[in-house]
Write an enzyme that holds these catalytic residues in place. Sequence first.
Site, PDB file in Angstrom:
ATOM      1  CD  GLN A  51     -60.256-101.863  15.540  1.00  0.00           C
ATOM      2  OE1 GLN A  51     -60.748-101.357  16.534  1.00  0.00           O
ATOM      3  NE2 GLN A  51     -59.273-101.286  14.872  1.00  0.00           N
ATOM      4  CG  LEU A 100     -55.293 -99.211  16.757  1.00  0.00           C
ATOM      5  CD1 LEU A 100     -55.698 -99.827  18.086  1.00  0.00           C
ATOM      6  CD2 LEU A 100     -53.831 -98.787  16.774  1.00  0.00           C
ATOM      7  CG  HIS A 141     -62.966 -94.964  14.555  1.00  0.00           C
ATOM      8  ND1 HIS A 141     -62.154 -94.455  13.559  1.00  0.00           N
ATOM      9  CD2 HIS A 141     -62.540 -96.239  14.769  1.00  0.00           C
ATOM     10  CE1 HIS A 141     -61.283 -95.391  13.197  1.00  0.00           C
ATOM     11  NE2 HIS A 141     -61.495 -96.483  13.916  1.00  0.00           N
TER      12      HIS A 141
HETATM   13 ZN    ZN Z   1     -60.624 -98.339  13.906  1.00  0.00          ZN
END
Ligand code: ZN
Length: 188
Positions: A51, A100, A141
């Site tokens: 991420q 996010l 997740h």
């Molecule tokens: Zn995520």
Amino acid sequence: MAIRPICITGNPVLHTRAGEVVVFDDELKTLVEDMFDTMDKAPGVGLAATQVGIGLRVFVYDYDDDEGNPRRGVVINPSLEIGEIESGEADWDTELEGCLSVPGERFPLKRADWARLTGVDLQQNPVAIESTGWFARIFQHEYDHLDGTLYVDKLAEPHFSDAKEIIEENGWGEDGLTWLPGKDHLED
Ligand code: ZN
């Protein structure tokens, strides 16, 4: 301390299996510190290296477990064993997940109620955590992120199509899009 930009869905790094960490050096330590800072600022309860644009099998988490104990840590090169995922429709109230990298959106998704996470920490000491409920959901997740899977990829219909539409409407799904916690107000 550094906040790193968070990749939005469409960046190839989010959709590619991340590689094992082989070198445990200062660069890795800095990455993990920055991941904690970025997660805290977002704010989020978990963050995977993919991420922040780094294709390594690392994630951080910060959440109170089912007994109400604060749990905060990092896991490197994790394995995840999960319980059975119940059949049926995911619940809008109790199974609503966000990410996010798909900021501001939430969709219901079925997850296993139990997960056992193993791996190592920055000092290469073993990590082994048994989890239930939302804590187990966070592990599932974040672990999925390391395999290049976002929660929106796993949604049942009609949520899968709804998410796809929203991603298109937001102009996401392209390489190079990011948001910066503390600067861009896209937190979810
Ligand atoms: Zn995520």
